[in-house]
Design a protein around this motif. Sequence first.
Motif, PDB file in Angstrom:
ATOM      1  N   UNK A   1     -22.013  -7.312 -46.110  1.00 13.61           N
ATOM      2  CA  UNK A   1     -21.027  -8.402 -45.624  1.00 13.61           C
ATOM      3  C   UNK A   1     -20.334  -9.095 -46.753  1.00 13.61           C
ATOM      4  N   UNK A   2     -19.716  -8.336 -47.651  1.00 18.01           N
ATOM      5  CA  UNK A   2     -18.621  -8.949 -48.486  1.00 18.01           C
ATOM      6  C   UNK A   2     -19.620  -9.728 -49.436  1.00 18.01           C
ATOM      7  N   UNK A   3     -20.591  -9.077 -50.038  1.00 13.27           N
ATOM      8  CA  UNK A   3     -21.609  -9.656 -50.826  1.00 13.27           C
ATOM      9  C   UNK A   3     -21.616  -9.106 -52.243  1.00 13.27           C
ATOM     10  N   UNK A   4     -22.015  -9.467 -53.530  1.00 12.05           N
ATOM     11  CA  UNK A   4     -22.157  -8.909 -54.461  1.00 12.05           C
ATOM     12  C   UNK A   4     -23.577  -8.167 -54.550  1.00 12.05           C
ATOM     13  N   UNK A   5     -23.694  -7.029 -55.027  1.00 11.72           N
ATOM     14  CA  UNK A   5     -24.787  -6.062 -55.128  1.00 11.72           C
ATOM     15  C   UNK A   5     -24.952  -5.835 -56.664  1.00 11.72           C
TER      16      UNK A   5
ATOM     17  N   UNK B   1     -17.815  -7.781 -41.583  1.00 17.52           N
ATOM     18  CA  UNK B   1     -18.618  -7.849 -40.462  1.00 17.52           C
ATOM     19  C   UNK B   1     -18.951  -6.824 -39.926  1.00 17.52           C
ATOM     20  N   UNK B   2     -19.141  -5.689 -40.530  1.00 18.42           N
ATOM     21  CA  UNK B   2     -19.832  -4.360 -39.895  1.00 18.42           C
ATOM     22  C   UNK B   2     -21.311  -4.404 -40.239  1.00 18.42           C
ATOM     23  N   UNK B   3     -22.069  -4.191 -39.129  1.00 14.97           N
ATOM     24  CA  UNK B   3     -23.600  -4.120 -39.310  1.00 14.97           C
ATOM     25  C   UNK B   3     -23.924  -2.703 -39.579  1.00 14.97           C
ATOM     26  N   UNK B   4     -22.975  -1.774 -39.921  1.00 16.11           N
ATOM     27  CA  UNK B   4     -23.226  -0.358 -40.167  1.00 16.11           C
ATOM     28  C   UNK B   4     -23.692  -0.242 -41.687  1.00 16.11           C
ATOM     29  N   UNK B   5     -24.832   0.626 -41.784  1.00 16.71           N
ATOM     30  CA  UNK B   5     -25.180   0.662 -43.214  1.00 16.71           C
ATOM     31  C   UNK B   5     -24.444   1.899 -43.701  1.00 16.71           C
ATOM     32  N   UNK B   6     -23.966   1.937 -44.956  1.00 13.98           N
ATOM     33  CA  UNK B   6     -23.031   2.911 -45.588  1.00 13.98           C
ATOM     34  C   UNK B   6     -23.718   3.321 -46.908  1.00 13.98           C
TER      35      UNK B   6
ATOM     36  N   UNK C   1     -35.606   6.504 -69.424  1.00 17.46           N
ATOM     37  CA  UNK C   1     -37.041   7.294 -70.024  1.00 17.46           C
ATOM     38  C   UNK C   1     -38.182   6.963 -69.118  1.00 17.46           C
ATOM     39  N   UNK C   2     -39.089   7.460 -69.654  1.00 17.39           N
ATOM     40  CA  UNK C   2     -40.425   7.623 -68.885  1.00 17.39           C
ATOM     41  C   UNK C   2     -40.924   6.070 -68.713  1.00 17.39           C
ATOM     42  N   UNK C   3     -41.481   5.860 -67.354  1.00 20.75           N
ATOM     43  CA  UNK C   3     -41.891   4.537 -67.059  1.00 20.75           C
ATOM     44  C   UNK C   3     -40.751   3.354 -67.177  1.00 20.75           C
ATOM     45  N   UNK C   4     -39.437   3.885 -66.859  1.00 20.76           N
ATOM     46  CA  UNK C   4     -38.405   2.774 -66.629  1.00 20.76           C
ATOM     47  C   UNK C   4     -38.133   2.575 -65.021  1.00 20.76           C
ATOM     48  N   UNK C   5     -37.518   1.559 -64.787  1.00 22.86           N
ATOM     49  CA  UNK C   5     -37.295   1.264 -63.361  1.00 22.86           C
ATOM     50  C   UNK C   5     -35.976   1.047 -63.250  1.00 22.86           C
ATOM     51  N   UNK C   6     -35.432   1.298 -61.821  1.00 26.53           N
ATOM     52  CA  UNK C   6     -34.361   0.953 -61.254  1.00 26.53           C
ATOM     53  C   UNK C   6     -34.350  -0.011 -59.972  1.00 26.53           C
ATOM     54  N   UNK C   7     -33.984  -1.228 -60.070  1.00 28.18           N
ATOM     55  CA  UNK C   7     -33.972  -2.145 -58.858  1.00 28.18           C
ATOM     56  C   UNK C   7     -32.608  -2.499 -58.516  1.00 28.18           C
ATOM     57  N   UNK C   8     -32.721  -2.765 -56.988  1.00 32.05           N
ATOM     58  CA  UNK C   8     -31.447  -3.292 -56.245  1.00 32.05           C
ATOM     59  C   UNK C   8     -31.783  -4.707 -55.561  1.00 32.05           C
ATOM     60  N   UNK C   9     -30.897  -5.475 -55.830  1.00 30.49           N
ATOM     61  CA  UNK C   9     -31.103  -6.841 -55.226  1.00 30.49           C
ATOM     62  C   UNK C   9     -29.566  -7.441 -54.917  1.00 30.49           C
ATOM     63  N   UNK C  10     -29.826  -8.342 -54.042  1.00 28.58           N
ATOM     64  CA  UNK C  10     -28.397  -9.257 -53.659  1.00 28.58           C
ATOM     65  C   UNK C  10     -29.114 -10.235 -53.129  1.00 28.58           C
ATOM     66  N   UNK C  11     -28.289 -11.360 -53.095  1.00 25.45           N
ATOM     67  CA  UNK C  11     -28.718 -12.876 -52.711  1.00 25.45           C
ATOM     68  C   UNK C  11     -27.938 -13.209 -51.097  1.00 25.45           C
ATOM     69  N   UNK C  12     -28.766 -13.475 -50.114  1.00 23.57           N
ATOM     70  CA  UNK C  12     -28.196 -13.531 -48.876  1.00 23.57           C
ATOM     71  C   UNK C  12     -27.480 -14.893 -48.953  1.00 23.57           C
ATOM     72  N   UNK C  13     -26.656 -14.906 -47.776  1.00 18.83           N
ATOM     73  CA  UNK C  13     -25.964 -16.270 -47.706  1.00 18.83           C
ATOM     74  C   UNK C  13     -26.019 -16.901 -46.405  1.00 18.83           C
ATOM     75  N   UNK C  14     -25.788 -18.054 -46.113  1.00 22.64           N
ATOM     76  CA  UNK C  14     -25.892 -18.590 -44.633  1.00 22.64           C
ATOM     77  C   UNK C  14     -25.303 -17.894 -43.562  1.00 22.64           C
ATOM     78  N   UNK C  15     -24.180 -17.373 -43.812  1.00 24.23           N
ATOM     79  CA  UNK C  15     -23.130 -16.794 -42.677  1.00 24.23           C
ATOM     80  C   UNK C  15     -23.799 -15.211 -42.276  1.00 24.23           C
ATOM     81  N   UNK C  16     -24.412 -14.434 -43.170  1.00 22.50           N
ATOM     82  CA  UNK C  16     -24.979 -13.245 -42.888  1.00 22.50           C
ATOM     83  C   UNK C  16     -26.201 -12.917 -43.870  1.00 22.50           C
ATOM     84  N   UNK C  17     -26.733 -12.040 -43.389  1.00 24.84           N
ATOM     85  CA  UNK C  17     -28.194 -11.582 -44.427  1.00 24.84           C
ATOM     86  C   UNK C  17     -27.808  -9.851 -44.482  1.00 24.84           C
ATOM     87  N   UNK C  18     -27.660  -9.769 -45.670  1.00 28.02           N
ATOM     88  CA  UNK C  18     -27.497  -8.312 -46.125  1.00 28.02           C
ATOM     89  C   UNK C  18     -28.500  -7.387 -45.622  1.00 28.02           C
TER      90      UNK C  18
END
Length: 530
Positions: free
Chosen positions: A404-408, A431-436, A447-464
Amino acid sequence: MASPSTTVNSATLENLVKCAVCLDYYNDPRCLPCSHTFCYQCIEKLCEDGMGQCPMRDNSIIFRHTIDQLPVNRIAKDLVECIKKSSLSGRKCDHCKQILSEFICETCSKHYCTICLKLEHDINQFQTHQINIIFNENSKNFCPEHTEEKQKYWCTLCQQIVCSDCLLFKHQQHTFITLEDFAQKTKIELNSSMQQIIEMKQNLEKLRHKTTEAYRHHCHTHIKTKNRIKQTIKYLQALLDARMEYLITTTTEKYLTQQQIIRQQKTNVEEHLKIVLIRELFLKHVLNIEDHIKLIQMKNDLITYNQLITDQYQQLIEGCFFDLQHFNIQDDLKKIQQLIEDFGFMSIETFLTNCNDIQPLLKLSELSGEEKYQPFQGIYAYGYRFHLTAPLQINAVRVKVALFDQNLTLYILDYNDILIQKEIIQTNDTNSTTLKWLTIPITCQIQHNYYIFIWTQPCQQSIPLIAYRDSTNNLRQINKQVSIRSKRAQINKSTNIDINTKFDVLYDALLNNDERSQTTISAIEMILDI
């Protein structure tokens, strides 16, 4: 059978509209002094020596220099035009028998509507058959208000076609250009649209080729995998019959699912390619229209529809993901004999096929289970911890989200839970609710034991939202080099998360065995470009 009266009427009409010299429909019919009618060209041939005689042998003499003065037989001319138009327009599709035909396939000798043309012709037939479009030429060039004046101008202010009298009265202070000039501008716009259509066709043809190649490769790999399963199980046939049946069933089910993905993409590409081919054919004919009014009337619909085709084309050209399964076994057969009930496992190779290549990817998501989605609340970042036998080079990370037009934000942590690299991208879904599938370009060596994480900050208008499948904290093997654990990390939204920031990763060791077995961790849909 036709009645005698119908036969007489048909024969009489045939005599009225066909020239007795060329035996074809009148072309510029002219009346001789004896009232007989012939085509202008036919009369010229009769007077090749300077003078000629009426073919009806009524002693009527024709002189070559007076042919231009012969009156036009307007009744015969109108009848010919009426018959030709009725034969082209108003005829229903030969296939569905319901919709008026819009195309003539000269090769098939049939009339088609747009839908049936696409259904009855495959890609090769579109390229080899002679298909013509049917135009309704009933448009009038005369002004509806000033019936004796032809419409020759385009009012740029009112955006409409006008005649000379209109310019003198209703459009007196308006700017205008000639219809011919405006038609040329329209053709330039349509030519530009035509180039886009041609480019789409070329890219879709490449994508079709790659999709066909992927379809065959997927089938061959499935056969090879199934054969290896059979050969391996045969070595321990007495103990592994039940296991073999299980593995074959699993790979076949996955095969059918993944084949459907590729087959559907191939079908979508071919369907859109048909539309593009039809549109290319349509535009070629439109560009040959001499009727400027008709051309201009069609302009907006043509450009709008071409934009719709372009939007659909952009989605298709992105390509699609599909998985290849391979049968894998441990190297030590003695250990395998001890673990016969759990012998063998299915690994996944994920590929992206587009018009340029078939690219291998690394899919981290769970292989089984229903795909679900959950909202980003901003409290946790979701991802994986890597257990590697060798460093892993990645070029991009793909996740399935609706933002919904937010930073990832993508975080990469080292084995001490310290942030070493991050990437922030902006999405355009308003405004699309379709996951893409969203691609995050990032070049990094994991490297071994490294991580990859995904995060975004929800807003009042919509929740990602983010797609996931249920998983546990247990180590899960992807292939011989890569195993992963589904992980979460707590995010302190009040703190700036910069490079060298230590993350609060939730560890399995904080739970007892019973809690770990019951705890479900979201295995988010994630694919790595490697």
